[in-house]
Design an enzyme around this catalytic site. Structure first.
Site, short mmCIF file in Angstrom:
data_model
loop_
_atom_site.label_atom_id
_atom_site.label_comp_id
_atom_site.label_asym_id
_atom_site.label_seq_id
_atom_site.Cartn_x
_atom_site.Cartn_y
_atom_site.Cartn_z
N HIS A 181 30.42 12.85 4.75
CA HIS A 181 31.16 13.36 3.60
C HIS A 181 30.98 12.42 2.41
O HIS A 181 31.03 11.20 2.57
CB HIS A 181 32.65 13.49 3.93
CG HIS A 181 32.93 14.44 5.06
ND1 HIS A 181 34.19 14.63 5.58
CD2 HIS A 181 32.10 15.25 5.78
CE1 HIS A 181 34.14 15.51 6.56
NE2 HIS A 181 32.88 15.90 6.70
N GLU A 206 31.33 8.73 4.19
CA GLU A 206 31.92 8.63 5.53
C GLU A 206 30.86 8.99 6.57
O GLU A 206 30.86 10.08 7.12
CB GLU A 206 33.12 9.56 5.65
CG GLU A 206 34.20 9.34 4.60
CD GLU A 206 35.26 10.43 4.59
OE1 GLU A 206 35.44 11.08 5.65
OE2 GLU A 206 35.87 10.66 3.55
N GLU A 258 29.11 9.37 9.99
CA GLU A 258 29.41 9.40 11.42
C GLU A 258 28.14 9.16 12.22
O GLU A 258 27.04 9.45 11.74
CB GLU A 258 30.04 10.74 11.80
CG GLU A 258 31.36 11.01 11.09
CD GLU A 258 31.84 12.44 11.23
OE1 GLU A 258 33.02 12.69 10.96
OE2 GLU A 258 31.02 13.32 11.59
N ARG A 292 40.62 22.70 4.72
CA ARG A 292 39.53 21.92 5.32
C ARG A 292 38.37 22.79 5.82
O ARG A 292 37.42 22.28 6.36
CB ARG A 292 40.06 21.05 6.47
CG ARG A 292 40.86 19.84 5.99
CD ARG A 292 41.31 18.97 7.14
NE ARG A 292 42.01 17.79 6.66
CZ ARG A 292 41.44 16.63 6.38
NH1 ARG A 292 40.14 16.49 6.55
NH2 ARG A 292 42.15 15.60 5.96
N GLU A 346 35.43 9.21 16.86
CA GLU A 346 35.42 10.56 16.31
C GLU A 346 35.60 11.59 17.44
O GLU A 346 35.88 11.24 18.57
CB GLU A 346 34.14 10.81 15.53
CG GLU A 346 34.29 10.68 14.01
CD GLU A 346 35.20 11.75 13.42
OE1 GLU A 346 35.37 12.82 14.06
OE2 GLU A 346 35.73 11.53 12.32
N ASP A 368 0.84 -1.19 0.00
CA ASP A 368 0.00 0.00 0.00
C ASP A 368 0.88 1.24 0.00
O ASP A 368 1.39 1.66 1.04
CB ASP A 368 -0.91 -0.02 1.23
CG ASP A 368 -1.82 1.21 1.31
OD1 ASP A 368 -1.79 2.02 0.36
OD2 ASP A 368 -2.53 1.35 2.32
N ARG A 378 31.64 18.04 1.86
CA ARG A 378 31.69 17.87 3.30
C ARG A 378 30.45 18.39 4.02
O ARG A 378 30.33 18.27 5.24
CB ARG A 378 32.94 18.57 3.85
CG ARG A 378 34.23 18.05 3.23
CD ARG A 378 35.47 18.81 3.71
NE ARG A 378 35.67 18.63 5.12
CZ ARG A 378 35.49 19.59 6.03
NH1 ARG A 378 35.11 20.80 5.65
NH2 ARG A 378 35.70 19.35 7.31
N GLU A 396 35.46 15.84 -2.43
CA GLU A 396 34.83 15.48 -1.16
C GLU A 396 33.87 16.59 -0.75
O GLU A 396 34.29 17.68 -0.37
CB GLU A 396 35.90 15.28 -0.07
CG GLU A 396 35.31 14.89 1.28
CD GLU A 396 36.35 14.84 2.39
OE1 GLU A 396 36.22 13.99 3.28
OE2 GLU A 396 37.29 15.68 2.37
N GLU A 447 33.06 6.53 13.72
CA GLU A 447 33.08 6.52 12.25
C GLU A 447 33.64 5.19 11.77
O GLU A 447 34.65 4.69 12.29
CB GLU A 447 33.93 7.67 11.70
CG GLU A 447 33.94 7.72 10.17
CD GLU A 447 34.69 8.94 9.61
OE1 GLU A 447 35.36 8.79 8.59
OE2 GLU A 447 34.59 10.02 10.22
#
Length: 445
Positions: free
Chosen positions: A245, A132, A134, A317, A189, A52, A336, A334, A196
């Site tokens: 990420h 990745e 977490e 970063r 982490e 359904d 993030r 990547e 992680e």
């Protein structure tokens, strides 16, 4: 694994399978399933199991309720963590079809497949994704309900006796390996109780299937250790939130990574630069699918490593998009900003669509940023051409409403359903009086 019907039948007998879970994912990313006894295996393999759809978030109206589950035979998996005395349980991940036997336009897995087909029409063979995710582990109270007491007091890369969740994390990794996951690393982490576990990248659809399986295993194994696992982006104030990420690359028809150019200064090809520019251009609209909850925006704030500013760099970063140092066939972007509350199929479909818009040359190229954006003022960031990501769910909704390209990528059905569902979520949240407001205003005013 390229399974055929006869392979599934043989496996079911060999493994003493008694029940089969037909799994699919709703609009909000919640894994759903219809469980049938093995006596209905023929119906399963002939795509004759119905459900359904009117009861599933983001699917259809009650007058259009009947839907079919078409299992992807290559996703057949014995659920090793299921401890049963009567026999084993297996699963098949399914695509959703309407009662007229056509693919359902609101099926998240189907939406990703449609965008992958557009990618192939542009001359690319694969969209590789590595994620990745977490998560936090919290203790349970005496009634078995989750608390906000972390499983341990550990920090980044800590080990026992500080990291008391080490056995649980290892058990999760071992269970995943039994299911065929290639585990690359697992570690504690930044936050207390935060974990992680990284596994090898895969083609986009398989990567999303793996994310859903990963979440299911993490939650089930954690429960056996007397813990609650949550992928909530920001469960505790003033402590690092959980991200997911997404590492991406495209391959040409010969399987070559098209993001790499040995002749360029930073090893990135023109296609990679255009891909990045596409993500930058559509970043605001992407937020509705990459950060789909009210809580998501509690994570995207300065001071906790989560990216707040729309930018990219090959050596920074603090940017939304980072380029890891590996080159050659491992060259990748990547992203993030994504968090694990995202529906992986819809988020990655939107990421692919945004990147391809850049590859097609429809947006201006964006230069990398090397300054620490967290250390700059708003005016200094503006001078660099760097804008902020949406600060709340309402802003993300409005950004997506303006992004007709992303709306086309997910289709009219999901666009309208997602806007409606998330607008209701925001309205409910903005009417709620929080503990912070009580603490700060009750005595003052």
């Amino acid at each position: 694994m390229n399974y055929k019907k006869e392979d599934i039948i043989a496996k079911v007998k060999e493994e003493n399978i008694k029940y089969i879970r037909l799994q699919f994912t709703d609009m909000l990313g919640m894994l759903k399933n219809v469980e049938v006894p093995v006596t209905r295996l023929d119906d399963v393999l002939e795509n004759n199991v119905m459900f359904d759809g009117s009861s599933i978030e983001g699917f259809v109206r009650i007058q259009e309720a009947d839907m079919y589950l078409y299992p992807d035979l290559n996703t057949f998996l014995v659920l090793e963590w299921e401890e049963t005395t009567y026999g084993k349980v297996a699963r098949l991940i399914c695509d959703v079809y309407t009662s007229k036997r056509v693919p359902f336009v609101g099926d998240p897995r189907g939406i990703l497949k449609r965008n992958i087909e557009k990618m192939r029409q542009m001359g690319f063979s694969k969209f590789n994704c590595g994620v990745e995710p977490e998560f936090y582990l919290f203790k349970l109270d005496e009634k078995g309900n989750p608390t906000l007491n972390p499983s341990d007091a550990g920090g980044y890369f800590d080990l026992s006796p500080i990291d008391t969740a080490e056995d649980c994390r290892r058990d999760i990794a071992l269970q995943l390996q039994k299911l065929g996951f290639v585990i690359e690393a697992s570690h504690h982490e930044v936050g207390p109780g935060q974990q992680e576990i990284n596994f090898r990248f895969d083609n986009a659809v398989e990567a999303c299937d793996n994310i859903q399986t990963f979440k299911l295993v993490v939650k089930n194994v954690a429960r056996r250790h007397g813990l609650h696992a949550t992928f909530m982006p920001k469960p505790i104030s003033n402590i690092a939130g959980s991200g997911m990420h997404v590492n991406c690359s495209l391959a040409d028809m010969d399987g070559k990574n098209v993001f790499y150019d040995s002749e360029s200064k930073n090893g990135l090809s023109e296609i990679a630069n255009r891909w990045i520019s596409g993500l930058i251009h559509h970043a605001d609209g992407l937020s509705l699918f990459c950060n789909p909850t009210v809580n998501s925006y509690k994570r995207i704030v300065p001071g906790y490593e989560a990216p707040c500013y729309v930018s990219w760099s090959d050596a920074n970063r603090s940017t939304m998009i980072r380029i890891p140092a590996a080159r050659g066939n491992k060259t990748r972007t990547e992203l993030r900003s994504v968090d694990p509350s995202a529906n992986p199929y819809l988020a990655i479909a939107c990421i692919l669509a945004a990147g391809l818009d850049g590859v097609a040359g429809n947006v201006e190229l964006v230069e990398p940023v090397y300054a620490n954006l967290f250390a700059l003022t708003e005016k200094e960031r503006e001078a660099l051409g760097v804008r902020s990501l949406p600060e709340n769910l309402s802003q993300a909704i409005k950004a997506f409403e303006k992004d007709k390209y992303l709306q086309d990528a997910v289709g009219d059905h999901i666009s309208k359903k997602m806007i409606m569902a998330k607008s209701l979520e925001w309205d409910e949240y903005r009417k709620f009086v929080t503990e912070w407001e009580i603490t700060h205003y009750l005595k003052r005013y």
